[in-house]
Design an enzyme around this catalytic site. Structure first.
Site, short mmCIF file in Angstrom:
data_model
loop_
_atom_site.label_atom_id
_atom_site.label_comp_id
_atom_site.label_asym_id
_atom_site.label_seq_id
_atom_site.Cartn_x
_atom_site.Cartn_y
_atom_site.Cartn_z
N LYS A 211 18.49 65.41 -0.11
CA LYS A 211 17.40 64.51 0.27
C LYS A 211 16.29 64.48 -0.76
O LYS A 211 15.66 63.48 -0.97
CB LYS A 211 16.83 64.95 1.62
N ARG B 139 15.84 67.04 17.51
CA ARG B 139 14.42 66.88 17.85
C ARG B 139 14.16 65.64 18.68
O ARG B 139 13.36 65.66 19.60
CB ARG B 139 13.59 66.78 16.56
O1 PNS Z 1 18.20 70.68 6.76
P1 PNS Z 1 18.99 69.44 6.43
O2 PNS Z 1 18.61 68.93 5.07
O3 PNS Z 1 18.87 68.39 7.50
O4 PNS Z 1 20.52 69.89 6.37
C1 PNS Z 1 21.55 68.94 6.11
C2 PNS Z 1 22.88 69.66 5.79
C3 PNS Z 1 22.70 70.59 4.63
C4 PNS Z 1 23.33 70.43 7.01
C5 PNS Z 1 23.92 68.53 5.47
O5 PNS Z 1 23.40 67.71 4.47
C6 PNS Z 1 25.25 69.10 5.01
O6 PNS Z 1 26.02 69.59 5.80
N1 PNS Z 1 25.52 69.00 3.68
C7 PNS Z 1 26.70 69.56 3.07
C8 PNS Z 1 27.61 68.48 2.48
C9 PNS Z 1 28.56 67.96 3.51
O7 PNS Z 1 29.35 68.69 4.10
N2 PNS Z 1 28.50 66.63 3.74
C10 PNS Z 1 29.30 65.96 4.74
C11 PNS Z 1 28.58 65.94 6.08
S1 PNS Z 1 29.49 65.08 7.27
#
Ligand code: PNS
Length: 163
Positions: free
Chosen positions: A41, A91
């Site tokens: 992000k 949330r």
């Molecule tokens: O705290 P956040 O930024 O909301 O966490 C998001 C996170 C890290 C959980 C998500 O972006 C993630 O799982 N990223 C890893 C890459 C991945 O597996 N992408 C496919 C998701 S369906």
């Protein structure tokens, strides 16, 4: 022995995250809190090591929680760890669409289910990005993050203070 995975950017960990981790730790034998190395992000404020250190400090009272990090696909890491479930906090409705999509994708890729815990109402407005923004402009975030995190934020944005 059921293991849950709580993934996130944790840049930095907030009281809302901590609440979800504590509640997850009551329902599962083991909890792995996994910090993503490179959040997609945004450029992260804290390094991976700093984000992990803060998490370790604030979860020190939870014997069944350990802190780790991951890169790449969450489900690959989840399988490596033998995780039975991914746990996320929800949330508000605004979180729901994207979280549902990710949960369904992760389920399709790995068979691992995502469990959602409703965020405690006092934390439903809270996000790491807003905390960073408020702290950057000198606002008081001491009721929103653990004290060690507030100190690090103060040190980051006011180098005159130690953190
Ligand atoms: O705290 P956040 O930024 O909301 O966490 C998001 C996170 C890290 C959980 C998500 O972006 C993630 O799982 N990223 C890893 C890459 C991945 O597996 N992408 C496919 C998701 S369906």
């Amino acid at each position: 022995m059921a293991t849950a995975l709580c993934p996130g950017s944790f840049d930095p960990v907030t009281n809302g995250h901590l609440d979800i981790i504590e509640r997850t730790a009551r329902h599962f034998d083991h909890v792995v809190v996994a910090v993503i190395r490179n959040p997609q992000k945004s450029q992260s404020l804290f390094t991976l090591e700093e984000r992990q250190e803060m998490l370790a400090e604030v979860t020190g009272h939870l014997a069944n929680v350990r802190i780790d990090f991951f890169t790449g696909l969450l489900v690959d890491y989840a399988r490596e760890q033998g995780a039975h479930a991914i746990v996320k906090g929800l949330r508000a409705v605004s979180d729901f669409d994207y979280e549902l999509q990710m949960a369904q994708m992760n389920q399709r890729l790995s068979g691992i289910d995502t469990f959602f815990i409703s965020t405690s109402p006092q934390y439903s407005f809270l996000s790491s990005s807003l905390v960073r923004e408020v702290a950057r402009f000198g606002g008081d975030v001491s009721s929103m993050v653990p004290a060690v995190v507030a100190a690090r934020l103060a040190g980051r944005f006011d180098p005159g203070q130690s953190a």
